[in-house]
Design a protein around this motif. Structure first.
Motif, short mmCIF file in Angstrom:
data_model
loop_
_atom_site.label_atom_id
_atom_site.label_comp_id
_atom_site.label_asym_id
_atom_site.label_seq_id
_atom_site.Cartn_x
_atom_site.Cartn_y
_atom_site.Cartn_z
N ASN A 4 -1.21 11.79 -5.38
CA ASN A 4 -0.08 10.96 -5.79
C ASN A 4 0.88 10.66 -4.65
O ASN A 4 1.70 9.77 -4.76
N ARG A 5 0.80 11.36 -3.56
CA ARG A 5 1.67 11.09 -2.41
C ARG A 5 0.93 10.41 -1.28
O ARG A 5 1.48 10.13 -0.24
N THR A 6 -0.35 10.13 -1.46
CA THR A 6 -1.17 9.56 -0.41
C THR A 6 -1.13 8.03 -0.48
O THR A 6 -1.19 7.45 -1.56
N VAL A 73 -0.18 10.71 4.23
CA VAL A 73 1.04 11.10 3.54
C VAL A 73 2.19 10.45 4.29
O VAL A 73 2.37 10.71 5.47
N THR A 83 6.69 16.51 4.93
CA THR A 83 5.96 15.39 4.36
C THR A 83 4.94 15.82 3.33
O THR A 83 4.41 14.99 2.62
N GLY A 84 4.63 17.07 3.21
CA GLY A 84 3.62 17.51 2.27
C GLY A 84 3.77 18.98 1.97
O GLY A 84 4.78 19.60 2.28
#
Length: 126
Positions: A4-6, A73, A83-84
């Motif tokens: 979902n963040r890619t 990301v 960032t992750g």
């Protein structure tokens, strides 16, 4: 990486702002590779663009061609946040910081007369 963040981007959009991003790509053999981008090189081979991406730690590379999709990301929106799910690693400096001497740069005063024996036998102190 969390799906979902890619963000999926074409390799043709690769630019220096992407250095340090976590990314995932499929190589020519279909193997999925995940890494943090350390640097990249873009060249032409037989008139076709080719990219060589280098990871930041440990050092390795992958060669990719036009049309390749990179999943990455995006950078965090607020300063200081990551960032992750993995903390950002500090990249060591290319050269160590200059050291400031903590003693005088000049040598201590030596005997005023120098001869070959003065280098072998220390002078007697009165």
């Amino acid at each position: 990486m969390t799906p979902n963040r890619t963000v999926e981007r074409p390799i043709e959009d690769l630019n220096p702002e992407w250095i340090g991003l976590m990314m995932e790509v499929e190589d020519e053999g279909g193997t999925t590779i995940g890494f943090r981008l350390g640097r990249y090189e873009k060249t032409m081979v037989d008139g076709k663009p080719m990219w060589r991406l280098f990871s930041d730690q440990p050092a390795w590379s992958v060669t990719l061609y036009a049309g390749t999709k990179l999943r990455c990301v995006p950078p965090a929106r607020t300063p200081g946040s990551q960032t992750g799910p993995y903390p950002q690693q500090l990249v060591p400096a290319a050269h160590p910081a200059p050291q400031v001497p903590q003693y005088p740069a000049a040598a201590p005063p030596g005997p005023t007369i120098r001869n070959p024996q003065s280098w072998v036998t220390p002078p007697a102190h009165p």
